[in-house]
Design a protein around this motif. Structure first.
Motif, PDB file in Angstrom:
ATOM      1  N   HIS A 233      -5.885   4.952  -6.444  1.00 29.85           N
ATOM      2  CA  HIS A 233      -5.007   4.509  -5.350  1.00 29.85           C
ATOM      3  C   HIS A 233      -5.739   3.563  -4.403  1.00 29.85           C
ATOM      4  O   HIS A 233      -5.162   2.578  -3.928  1.00 29.85           O
ATOM      5  N   GLU A 234      -6.996   3.850  -4.102  1.00 28.44           N
ATOM      6  CA  GLU A 234      -7.755   2.973  -3.209  1.00 28.44           C
ATOM      7  C   GLU A 234      -7.951   1.597  -3.829  1.00 28.44           C
ATOM      8  O   GLU A 234      -7.813   0.565  -3.153  1.00 28.44           O
TER       9      GLU A 234
ATOM     10  N   LYS B 235      -6.024   0.165  -6.084  1.00 32.22           N
ATOM     11  CA  LYS B 235      -4.730  -0.521  -6.071  1.00 32.22           C
ATOM     12  C   LYS B 235      -4.423  -1.085  -4.691  1.00 32.22           C
ATOM     13  O   LYS B 235      -3.894  -2.187  -4.554  1.00 32.22           O
ATOM     14  N   SER B 236      -4.778  -0.327  -3.658  1.00 36.93           N
ATOM     15  CA  SER B 236      -4.548  -0.798  -2.289  1.00 36.93           C
ATOM     16  C   SER B 236      -5.398  -2.022  -1.981  1.00 36.93           C
ATOM     17  O   SER B 236      -4.927  -2.987  -1.374  1.00 36.93           O
TER      18      SER B 236
ATOM     19  N   PRO C 288      -3.266  -6.494   2.949  1.00 37.70           N
ATOM     20  CA  PRO C 288      -2.088  -5.641   3.144  1.00 37.70           C
ATOM     21  C   PRO C 288      -1.566  -5.767   4.568  1.00 37.70           C
ATOM     22  O   PRO C 288      -2.345  -5.911   5.517  1.00 37.70           O
TER      23      PRO C 288
ATOM     24  N   GLY D  72      -1.441  -0.807   3.768  1.00 36.22           N
ATOM     25  CA  GLY D  72      -1.167  -0.514   2.378  1.00 36.22           C
ATOM     26  C   GLY D  72      -0.436   0.810   2.291  1.00 36.22           C
ATOM     27  O   GLY D  72       0.524   1.061   3.031  1.00 36.22           O
ATOM     28  N   ASP D  73      -0.873   1.685   1.382  1.00 38.18           N
ATOM     29  CA  ASP D  73      -0.234   3.005   1.288  1.00 38.18           C
ATOM     30  C   ASP D  73      -1.089   4.080   1.946  1.00 38.18           C
ATOM     31  O   ASP D  73      -1.005   5.256   1.608  1.00 38.18           O
ATOM     32  N   ASN D  74      -1.911   3.670   2.918  1.00 39.44           N
ATOM     33  CA  ASN D  74      -2.769   4.605   3.651  1.00 39.44           C
ATOM     34  C   ASN D  74      -2.335   4.722   5.106  1.00 39.44           C
ATOM     35  O   ASN D  74      -1.982   3.720   5.740  1.00 39.44           O
TER      36      ASN D  74
END
Length: 529
Positions: free
Chosen positions: A102-103, A105-106, A224, A305-307
């Protein structure tokens, strides 16, 4: 971009419960490099690129390496090298794999992960141990520059362990040795057939390939979209900044902020630029996320991002905040901000500024120059305005760029945290901005191209109740000299005419410096009302 350092800082604390265990951290650091090399292979990545990988999917590692012998070798070799139990090694790797995925990808943003990892090979290649050649696809190894060592930081001692007595490891290496010999023979043949031979490892790029490479670099440069907010002691919107790629996303984010914070959302500074992504995974859930953070005094939140990264002065409150946000946004990764790693933050900022300046190209947009310079952390000593030596290389490069770009004029703005009086912070922030200007002028920049401003503590980008927040508020920013600064743009473009009072004749003390609005603060700055 230092991928391994990023993963070590973001993933390792979530995997290693006894966070101070250096052996486990070093094991994971080496695994990240092997993992990144594996994901750089398109065939591997495409097997699960459309899957929704859960962050706690410990079976994901088994899908990345489908060969059980390879999985066993990775955990065994890493365990032997770092003195960790083999079973525990396998557990650490299984936990780290989905989080690292995931990291990465971010970090890649809209760039395909294999392309992103291939473009950033140099940031992790030197961490890959020699034995990993047998567990990585040929494409991951071919990507390495000719003549480069797979690793110069890792011993090959594990090759001599008892598990390899039957010679199976050497047998696995024979095909690779054969390929190397064949490659050498092919090179010799080519060299004999060409009067002016080209290096075999350096293919001639076609115009189409060059164009594709340029496009990939352009995509990789997109950051992002992000939202940073902090609340004050009475749950008000204390600080706010938005960085997005288009006005549509800006409108969506601002509407959500207004819906929760009302008119206070007007203090939010928005940076709309195509250097940022035009989508924000959390944007549709902001109406649920923002009320949670609003209900926590002196809290901060960064969505990127997604974080989602949050902080608060009280640990119990912080733990609840993380749990509430994770429940409200299950698709996001919610984490508490770790302890301040001062040197790590400085090093990362300088590396990021260096990359940004490398991407400027010829005749850059002044806004991009200002943004690249603002990335670096200039960590002045307490109460000092002397530029640290580590920042001078970036400023030296900036001096050449500023001189080469016609009509470039920049505003250098100093900011502080709130740990002193308003008047002291205002003076200190201006001194630091002036120090940066003086250094650039000493490197040949025309002084007329640079203006300075001290904003003191008046424009925070984070809370001032935590060490991390105060660190972020102590900063030097660069803006193009026709861009808005602060809440009264026209009044803040000239030091000599600068009036720090939002309204010197009103009846409240909302001024940047004390004046006649509050008799207890003196009347030296503005007239009495």
């Amino acid at each position: 971009m230092d991928i391994i350092n990023h993963l070590t800082r973001t993933v390792s604390p979530a995997v290693v419960e006894d966070g101070g265990n250096p052996a486990k951290k070093n094991l994971l650091e080496q695994f990240y490099a092997i993992f990144a090399a594996r994901l750089s292979d398109s065939e591997t990545f495409n097997r699960f690129s459309n899957e929704n990988i859960a962050r706690d999917d410990n079976a994901f590692y088994d899908r990345v390496w489908t060969e059980g012998t390879h999985r066993d070798q990775i955990s065994r070799e890493l365990a032997n090298k770092h003195g960790v139990d083999a079973t525990e090694s396998r557990g650490l790797i299984a936990m780290a794999a989905p989080l690292a995925f995931h990291e990465i990808k971010s970090l890649a943003g809209s760039t395909p992960v294999p392309i992103f990892l291939s473009d950033n090979l140099n940031s992790y290649q030197h961490h890959i141990p020699a034995w990993a050649a047998t567990v990585l696809p040929a494409s991951a190894l071919v990507a390495a520059p000719a003549g480069a060592h797979i690793s110069d930081t890792v011993s090959t001692a594990p090759l001599q362990h008892e598990e390899d007595k039957n010679g199976s490891f050497m047998k696995a290496l024979l095909p690779i040795i054969g390929l190397i010999i064949l490659g050498a023979l092919a090179w010799a043949l080519l060299r004999g057939c060409q009067e002016n031979p080209e290096p075999v490892a350096t293919p001639i790029a076609t115009t189409q390939e060059e164009t594709q490479s340029d496009e990939q670099l352009a995509v990789a440069a997109v950051e992002p979209a992000s939202l940073r907010i902090a609340t004050g002691e009475t749950n008000e919107l204390y600080a706010c900044r938005v960085s997005v790629g288009d006005e549509t996303l800006q409108t969506n984010v601002m509407n959500a902020l207004t819906g929760v914070f009302g008119d206070e959302a007007n203090k939010c500074r928005a940076d709309v630029d195509d250097n940022f992504a035009v989508d924000m995974p959390a944007s549709a859930q902001l109406a649920t996320i923002l009320p949670i953070i609003k209900n926590v005094p002196n809290a901060s939140m960064i969505i990127k991002g997604d974080n989602i990264t949050v902080n608060a002065p009280d640990k119990a409150v912080l733990d609840k905040l993380v749990a509430d946000l994770q429940a409200a946004a299950p698709a996001m990764r919610v984490q508490a901000e770790g302890p301040l790693d001062l040197q790590g933050e400085i090093d990362d900022s300088l590396a990021a500024a260096d990359v940004a300046m490398n991407n400027l190209g010829e005749n850059p947009d002044p806004r991009d120059v200002a943004r690249a310079l603002s990335i670096q952390v200039i960590n002045f000593q307490v109460d000092k305005a002397v530029i640290p030596e580590v920042n001078k290389a970036v400023l030296d490069r900036a001096a050449k760029i500023i001189n080469e770009v016609p009509d470039m004029k920049l505003m250098i703005i100093g900011h502080t945290d709130s740990q002193a009086s308003d008047s002291y912070n205002m003076e200190l922030s201006l001194e630091r901005a002036e120090s940066v200007k003086e250094y650039l002028v000493s490197q040949g920049v025309d002084a007329s191209k640079l203006d300075t401003k001290g904003m003191g503590e008046s424009e925070p980008i984070a809370d001032n109740s935590t060490e991390q927040g105060r660190f972020r508020n102590r900063r030097i920013e660069f803006l193009v000299n026709n861009e808005g600064i602060g809440s009264d743009d026209s009044a803040m473009m000239d030091n000599e005419s600068f009036d720090p009072d939002l309204n010197p004749l009103d009846n409240n003390n909302d001024d940047v410096l004390p004046d006649g609005d509050d008799a207890t603060q003196g009347t030296a700055i503005d007239p009495t009302n």
